[in-house]
Design a protein around this motif. Structure first.
Motif, short mmCIF file in Angstrom:
data_model
loop_
_atom_site.label_atom_id
_atom_site.label_comp_id
_atom_site.label_asym_id
_atom_site.label_seq_id
_atom_site.Cartn_x
_atom_site.Cartn_y
_atom_site.Cartn_z
N VAL A 62 -21.33 17.23 24.33
CA VAL A 62 -19.91 17.40 24.00
C VAL A 62 -19.51 18.87 24.16
O VAL A 62 -18.46 19.18 24.74
N LEU A 63 -20.35 19.77 23.67
CA LEU A 63 -20.05 21.20 23.81
C LEU A 63 -20.05 21.61 25.28
O LEU A 63 -19.20 22.40 25.71
N HIS A 65 -20.79 10.64 30.35
CA HIS A 65 -21.94 9.76 30.14
C HIS A 65 -23.19 10.34 30.80
O HIS A 65 -24.28 10.31 30.23
N GLN A 66 -23.03 10.89 32.00
CA GLN A 66 -24.17 11.49 32.70
C GLN A 66 -24.68 12.73 31.97
O GLN A 66 -25.89 12.98 31.92
N MET A 67 -23.76 13.53 31.42
CA MET A 67 -24.17 14.71 30.65
C MET A 67 -25.07 14.31 29.49
O MET A 67 -26.06 14.96 29.18
N VAL A 68 -24.70 13.21 28.82
CA VAL A 68 -25.43 12.77 27.64
C VAL A 68 -26.77 12.15 28.01
O VAL A 68 -27.81 12.48 27.42
N THR A 69 -26.77 11.25 28.98
CA THR A 69 -27.95 10.43 29.24
C THR A 69 -28.98 11.08 30.16
O THR A 69 -30.10 10.58 30.26
N LYS A 70 -28.64 12.19 30.81
CA LYS A 70 -29.57 12.77 31.78
C LYS A 70 -30.87 13.24 31.12
O LYS A 70 -31.92 13.28 31.78
N ASP A 71 -30.84 13.58 29.83
CA ASP A 71 -32.03 14.08 29.15
C ASP A 71 -32.60 13.07 28.14
O ASP A 71 -33.49 13.41 27.36
N LEU A 72 -32.08 11.85 28.15
CA LEU A 72 -32.52 10.85 27.18
C LEU A 72 -33.50 9.86 27.79
O LEU A 72 -33.43 9.54 28.97
N ASP A 73 -34.41 9.38 26.95
CA ASP A 73 -35.23 8.25 27.35
C ASP A 73 -34.36 7.01 27.29
O ASP A 73 -33.46 6.91 26.46
#
Length: 220
Positions: free
Chosen positions: A118-119, A93-101
């Motif tokens: 995911v990659l 979850h942190q991998m995904v959301t760290k660069d999202l608004d």
């Protein structure tokens, strides 16, 4: 899995990261004492994973390493499988959301970041303690988190009538499996294309399908 590219050190890539306990974007606050206790248990578990492997770890081992008691462990997790789930889901979850608004918009940029995460997960997982029996458990946890993220984002998307009648849950299920399955195959290939090229290829395939079912989807 075949390693590729610049890898993080084993300690950096496999140690649980501090963050929100969430199945999706959330502003829910967690008691700092609860977060600290959960992190102690997660860190203790991951250290033991390196030392003796998943199957040999007992709840008593984890509690003692975390300088807590068994009752405290069971007040946070049902068993070591749920503890493993929490580590994998939170890190992914942190991998995904760290660069999202926040809240993330239902658009191509969001999908690009999601595919890249995911990659990245599969690449970092190469450096974790190897265990053939553990791999399916970790992968299932990531796929579930991926599905829940899609459901959350689709529920926040514009509600205009789609060209074809497909439920958001089915769209989330098929899209998450398409990304996850392709990423898994990519990670097993010794001469795989770069993560950047794989992201572009997957994005091209996924966005065509997503755009036809959700008219509010914003393409770059």
């Amino acid at each position: 899995m075949q390693r590729r590219g610049d890898q993080l050190s084993q300690k950096e890539s496999c140690s649980p990261r501090r963050g929100e306990d969430s199945m999706g974007p959330s502003t829910k606050k967690v008691d700092p004492r609860v977060k600290r206790t959960r992190h102690l248990l997660q860190q203790a578990f991951w250290e033991l994973m390196h030392e003796k492997g998943f199957s040999a770890i007992s709840i008593q081992d984890i509690a003692e390493r975390a300088t807590l008691n068994r009752a405290t462990f069971y007040s946070h997790f049902e068993d070591k499988y749920q503890l493993l789930d929490s580590i994998v889901q939170e890190q992914f979850h942190q991998m995904v959301t760290k660069d999202l608004d926040l809240p993330p918009k239902w658009e191509e940029r969001t999908l690009r970041i999601l595919i890249g995460a995911v990659l990245e997960f599969f690449r970092e997982f190469d450096t974790c303690p190897p265990s053939a029996s553990l791999n399916p458990l970790v992968e299932q946890a990531v796929q579930r988190e991926l599905y829940h993220l899609f459901v959350t984002w689709l529920n926040q998307a514009p509600t205009s009538e789609p060209a074809r009648s497909v439920s958001k849950e089915l769209l989330a299920l098929t899209t998450s499996w398409a990304i996850f399955g392709a990423a898994g195959q990519w990670s097993r290939e010794t001469q795989a294309m770069s993560a950047e090229h794989m992201t572009d290829a997957l994005l091209a395939v996924v966005t065509e399908g997503v755009a036809s079912f959700t008219p509010g989807f914003v393409q770059e």
